[in-house]
Scaffold this motif. Structure first.
Motif, PDB file in Angstrom:
ATOM      1  N   GLY A  15      -5.480  -2.698  -2.429  1.00  0.00           N
ATOM      2  CA  GLY A  15      -3.259  -3.016  -2.796  1.00  0.00           C
ATOM      3  C   GLY A  15      -2.508  -3.719  -1.347  1.00  0.00           C
ATOM      4  N   LEU A  16      -3.021  -3.170  -0.714  1.00  0.00           N
ATOM      5  CA  LEU A  16      -2.211  -3.949   1.074  1.00  0.00           C
ATOM      6  C   LEU A  16      -2.696  -5.170   1.543  1.00  0.00           C
ATOM      7  CD1 LEU A  16      -1.668  -0.372   2.811  1.00  0.00           C
ATOM      8  CD2 LEU A  16      -0.072  -1.597   1.293  1.00  0.00           C
ATOM      9  N   SER A  17      -1.831  -6.644   1.751  1.00  0.00           N
ATOM     10  CA  SER A  17      -1.909  -6.703   2.125  1.00  0.00           C
ATOM     11  C   SER A  17      -2.417  -7.732   3.222  1.00  0.00           C
ATOM     12  CB  SER A  17      -0.530  -8.132   2.176  1.00  0.00           C
ATOM     13  OG  SER A  17      -0.599  -9.241   2.832  1.00  0.00           O
TER      14      SER A  17
ATOM     15  N   ASN B  77       1.078  -9.339   6.138  1.00  0.00           N
ATOM     16  CA  ASN B  77       0.945  -7.766   5.459  1.00  0.00           C
ATOM     17  C   ASN B  77       2.068  -7.480   6.840  1.00  0.00           C
ATOM     18  OD1 ASN B  77       0.355  -5.498   7.761  1.00  0.00           O
ATOM     19  ND2 ASN B  77      -1.193  -5.571   6.272  1.00  0.00           N
ATOM     20  N   MET B  78       3.407  -5.833   6.630  1.00  0.00           N
ATOM     21  CA  MET B  78       3.613  -5.314   7.040  1.00  0.00           C
ATOM     22  C   MET B  78       4.140  -5.069   8.200  1.00  0.00           C
ATOM     23  SD  MET B  78       6.326  -3.149   4.867  1.00  0.00           S
ATOM     24  CE  MET B  78       7.882  -3.712   4.223  1.00  0.00           C
ATOM     25  N   PHE B  79       2.588  -4.874   8.429  1.00  0.00           N
ATOM     26  CA  PHE B  79       2.416  -4.402  10.029  1.00  0.00           C
ATOM     27  C   PHE B  79       2.464  -5.774  11.112  1.00  0.00           C
ATOM     28  CE2 PHE B  79      -0.590  -3.845  13.565  1.00  0.00           C
ATOM     29  CZ  PHE B  79       0.231  -2.537  14.480  1.00  0.00           C
TER      30      PHE B  79
ATOM     31  N   PRO C 105      -0.398   7.768   0.742  1.00  0.00           N
ATOM     32  CA  PRO C 105      -0.426   6.382  -0.500  1.00  0.00           C
ATOM     33  C   PRO C 105       0.235   5.686  -0.967  1.00  0.00           C
ATOM     34  CG  PRO C 105       0.080   8.920  -1.121  1.00  0.00           C
ATOM     35  CD  PRO C 105      -0.615   8.840   0.011  1.00  0.00           C
ATOM     36  N   HIS C 106       0.850   4.559  -1.272  1.00  0.00           N
ATOM     37  CA  HIS C 106       2.109   3.646  -0.883  1.00  0.00           C
ATOM     38  C   HIS C 106       2.670   3.593  -1.746  1.00  0.00           C
ATOM     39  CE1 HIS C 106       0.439   0.434  -2.901  1.00  0.00           C
ATOM     40  NE2 HIS C 106      -1.277   0.929  -2.022  1.00  0.00           N
ATOM     41  N   GLY C 107       4.088   3.394  -2.487  1.00  0.00           N
ATOM     42  CA  GLY C 107       4.902   3.435  -3.038  1.00  0.00           C
ATOM     43  C   GLY C 107       5.243   4.608  -3.762  1.00  0.00           C
ATOM     44  N   CYS C 108       4.564   5.859  -3.325  1.00  0.00           N
ATOM     45  CA  CYS C 108       4.763   6.978  -3.624  1.00  0.00           C
ATOM     46  C   CYS C 108       6.827   8.302  -3.120  1.00  0.00           C
ATOM     47  CB  CYS C 108       3.708   8.202  -4.119  1.00  0.00           C
ATOM     48  SG  CYS C 108       2.573   7.120  -4.930  1.00  0.00           S
ATOM     49  N   GLY C 109       6.948   7.634  -2.096  1.00  0.00           N
ATOM     50  CA  GLY C 109       8.185   8.397  -1.514  1.00  0.00           C
ATOM     51  C   GLY C 109       7.537   9.329  -0.780  1.00  0.00           C
ATOM     52  N   LEU C 110       6.392   8.328   0.286  1.00  0.00           N
ATOM     53  CA  LEU C 110       6.192   9.036   1.498  1.00  0.00           C
ATOM     54  C   LEU C 110       6.376   7.916   2.472  1.00  0.00           C
ATOM     55  CD1 LEU C 110       3.344  11.183   0.529  1.00  0.00           C
ATOM     56  CD2 LEU C 110       4.777  12.093   0.864  1.00  0.00           C
ATOM     57  N   GLY C 111       6.770   7.293   2.466  1.00  0.00           N
ATOM     58  CA  GLY C 111       7.031   6.139   4.046  1.00  0.00           C
ATOM     59  C   GLY C 111       5.617   5.754   4.208  1.00  0.00           C
ATOM     60  N   SER C 112       5.549   4.982   3.299  1.00  0.00           N
ATOM     61  CA  SER C 112       3.894   4.000   3.576  1.00  0.00           C
ATOM     62  C   SER C 112       4.407   2.992   4.613  1.00  0.00           C
ATOM     63  CB  SER C 112       3.417   3.883   2.739  1.00  0.00           C
ATOM     64  OG  SER C 112       2.260   2.801   2.878  1.00  0.00           O
ATOM     65  N   SER C 113       5.694   2.375   3.797  1.00  0.00           N
ATOM     66  CA  SER C 113       5.747   0.855   4.689  1.00  0.00           C
ATOM     67  C   SER C 113       6.563   1.747   5.860  1.00  0.00           C
ATOM     68  CB  SER C 113       6.681   0.190   3.608  1.00  0.00           C
ATOM     69  OG  SER C 113       8.256   0.882   4.225  1.00  0.00           O
ATOM     70  N   ALA C 114       7.100   2.566   5.871  1.00  0.00           N
ATOM     71  CA  ALA C 114       8.160   2.809   7.347  1.00  0.00           C
ATOM     72  C   ALA C 114       6.625   3.004   8.257  1.00  0.00           C
ATOM     73  CB  ALA C 114       9.136   3.855   7.484  1.00  0.00           C
ATOM     74  N   THR C 115       5.370   3.378   8.135  1.00  0.00           N
ATOM     75  CA  THR C 115       4.400   3.570   9.309  1.00  0.00           C
ATOM     76  C   THR C 115       4.235   2.321   9.059  1.00  0.00           C
ATOM     77  OG1 THR C 115       2.334   3.060   7.025  1.00  0.00           O
ATOM     78  CG2 THR C 115       3.405   6.019   7.679  1.00  0.00           C
ATOM     79  N   ALA C 116       4.099   0.952   8.200  1.00  0.00           N
ATOM     80  CA  ALA C 116       3.273   0.066   9.200  1.00  0.00           C
ATOM     81  C   ALA C 116       4.741  -0.958   9.812  1.00  0.00           C
ATOM     82  CB  ALA C 116       3.297  -1.180   8.010  1.00  0.00           C
ATOM     83  N   VAL C 117       6.174  -0.582   9.581  1.00  0.00           N
ATOM     84  CA  VAL C 117       7.129  -1.198  10.074  1.00  0.00           C
ATOM     85  C   VAL C 117       6.991  -0.818  12.135  1.00  0.00           C
ATOM     86  CG1 VAL C 117       9.501  -1.202  10.429  1.00  0.00           C
ATOM     87  CG2 VAL C 117       8.376  -1.271   8.641  1.00  0.00           C
TER      88      VAL C 117
HETATM   89  N1  LIG Z   1       0.655   1.252   5.199  1.00  0.00           N
HETATM   90  C1  LIG Z   1       1.018  -0.101   5.098  1.00  0.00           C
HETATM   91  N2  LIG Z   1       0.708  -0.930   5.413  1.00  0.00           N
HETATM   92  C2  LIG Z   1       0.804  -2.001   5.110  1.00  0.00           C
HETATM   93  N3  LIG Z   1       2.200  -2.597   4.346  1.00  0.00           N
HETATM   94  C3  LIG Z   1       2.362  -1.306   3.873  1.00  0.00           C
HETATM   95  C4  LIG Z   1       1.577  -0.396   3.563  1.00  0.00           C
HETATM   96  N4  LIG Z   1       2.649   0.467   3.007  1.00  0.00           N
HETATM   97  C5  LIG Z   1       3.294  -0.269   2.509  1.00  0.00           C
HETATM   98  N5  LIG Z   1       3.387  -1.874   2.544  1.00  0.00           N
HETATM   99  C6  LIG Z   1       4.045  -2.605   2.158  1.00  0.00           C
HETATM  100  O1  LIG Z   1       5.489  -2.139   2.031  1.00  0.00           O
HETATM  101  C7  LIG Z   1       6.412  -2.962   1.080  1.00  0.00           C
HETATM  102  C8  LIG Z   1       6.920  -2.243   0.527  1.00  0.00           C
HETATM  103  O2  LIG Z   1       5.749  -0.954  -0.600  1.00  0.00           O
HETATM  104  P1  LIG Z   1       6.206   0.574  -0.922  1.00  0.00           P
HETATM  105  O3  LIG Z   1       6.987  -0.033  -2.162  1.00  0.00           O
HETATM  106  O4  LIG Z   1       5.066   0.762  -1.778  1.00  0.00           O
HETATM  107  O5  LIG Z   1       6.444   1.355  -0.051  1.00  0.00           O
HETATM  108  P2  LIG Z   1       6.674   2.717  -0.144  1.00  0.00           P
HETATM  109  O6  LIG Z   1       7.457   2.679   1.788  1.00  0.00           O
HETATM  110  O7  LIG Z   1       5.383   2.949  -0.119  1.00  0.00           O
HETATM  111  O8  LIG Z   1       7.753   3.506  -0.811  1.00  0.00           O
HETATM  112  P3  LIG Z   1       8.489   4.923  -0.530  1.00  0.00           P
HETATM  113  O9  LIG Z   1       9.526   4.307  -0.520  1.00  0.00           O
HETATM  114  O10 LIG Z   1       8.342   5.271  -2.110  1.00  0.00           O
HETATM  115  O11 LIG Z   1       7.261   5.174   0.386  1.00  0.00           O
HETATM  116  C9  LIG Z   1       4.846  -3.477   0.239  1.00  0.00           C
HETATM  117  O12 LIG Z   1       4.972  -5.135   0.561  1.00  0.00           O
HETATM  118  C10 LIG Z   1       3.945  -3.239   0.963  1.00  0.00           C
HETATM  119  O13 LIG Z   1       2.659  -3.765   0.640  1.00  0.00           O
END
Ligand SMILES: Nc1ncnc2c1ncn2[C@@H]1O[C@H](COP(=O)(O)OP(=O)(O)OP(=O)(O)O)[C@@H](O)[C@H]1O
Ligand SMILES: N[C@@H](CCO)C(=O)O
Length: 254
Positions: free
Chosen positions: A60-62, A67-69, A96-108
């Motif tokens: 599901g990640l772009s 893509n955020m990275f 896992p993304h969207g589950c409160g483990l900061g997945s998007s923060a790892t990409a940023v």
């Molecule tokens: N590992 C990743 N690599 C690239 N893009 C990501 C990644 N994880 C999340 N994103 C992108 O970040 C955006 C926010 O995603 P999402 O709400 O799942 O964030 P999250 O950080 O996983 O949530 P949470 O705050 O619950 O930890 C989406 O556009 C998603 O595609």
């Protein structure tokens, strides 16, 4: 002597638990669970990177230019006025993304760190404080408690002072282990914030300020028996607990 840009950069960025206990928008902890990002020169079109995602959790990640990275990688290079290279990105997703483990923060944070290493040979690498400012801007919501521990590691206390972010890493005892319960369905943190009240009773605010102080002091002094009480919160957990929208099982855990 000619300066040579790297052919490949690899960055590991940790999962993070933000809003730690009573530290709403201010305390975040890095966890020993990592996403891995590899960037290497490839192809001839800087606007269209080849992005590979490894791991079922990355479904599901772009894999497109949004893509955020990749966006964060470009953000720093553009700011430094360094030409964007044509690249291949390999993301090994263990969080896992969207589950409160900061997945998007790892990409940023991963994108910014990778770009910073990319330009280091040119003498253009920027300090972590600057990366943090950019990471907070890039992360939706403008809250530093995921990106700061993702960047600095460990337990990090964050706040804004006159528009500037302060992020202080503090010691976290080696003997403590985090046990994470995370839902198998995504939770919408933006929708969750909208449920929070605009104002809080004084008793709830002092409940939290006291527990933030207790939590940090208990961790520093080894009074671990106090941590259970010190993790209590009245600013956001009660809302999560009562909202089936966010997490129907959270009331059993908190
Ligand atoms: N590992 C990743 N690599 C690239 N893009 C990501 C990644 N994880 C999340 N994103 C992108 O970040 C955006 C926010 O995603 P999402 O709400 O799942 O964030 P999250 O950080 O996983 O949530 P949470 O705050 O619950 O930890 C989406 O556009 C998603 O595609
Ligand atoms: N404190 C932040 C954490 C996510 O970045 C929030 O609740 O939105």
């Amino acid at each position: 002597m000619a300066l040579v840009l790297p052919v490949m950069v690899t960055v590991l960025t940790p999962a993070t638990s933000a809003n730690l206990g009573p530290g709403f928008d201010s305390l975040g902890l890095a966890l020993q669970l990592y996403n891995r990002f590899e960037v290497e020169e490839w192809g001839s079109d800087p606007d269209h990177p080849k992005i590979e995602v490894i791991g079922a959790l990355g479904e599901g990640l772009s894999t497109g230019p949004d893509n955020m990275f990749f966006q964060s990688f470009m953000l720093l290079l553009k700011r430094l006025q360094v030409p964007i290279p044509s690249v291949r990105i390999r993301m090994t997703i263990n969080i896992p993304h969207g589950c409160g483990l900061g997945s998007s923060a790892t990409a940023v944070v991963g994108g910014l760190m990778a770009a910073n290493e990319w330009v280091r040979a040119l003498g253009l690498a920027v300090p972590k404080e600057e990366l943090l400012e950019m990471a907070v801007e890039a992360e939706a919501g403008n809250h530093p408690d995921n990106v700061a521990p993702a960047l600095l590691g460990g337990l990090v206390a964050t706040t804004h002072v006159d528009g500037k972010i302060h992020a202080i890493k503090t010691k976290f005892p080696n003997s403590l282990r985090a046990v994470i319960f995370t839902p198998s369905f995504p939770m919408d943190t933006v929708a969750g914030r909208k449920l929070l009240p605009a104002n809080y009773p004084k008793a709830d605010v002092t409940f939290n300020t006291g527990r933030v102080a207790l939590l940090l002091t208990a961790l520093q002094t080894g009074r671990y028996e106090l941590i259970g009480e010190a993790m209590q919160d009245r600013l956001h957990q009660p809302i999560v607990r009562h909202s089936s929208l966010l997490c129907p099982i959270s009331s059993m855990l908190l």
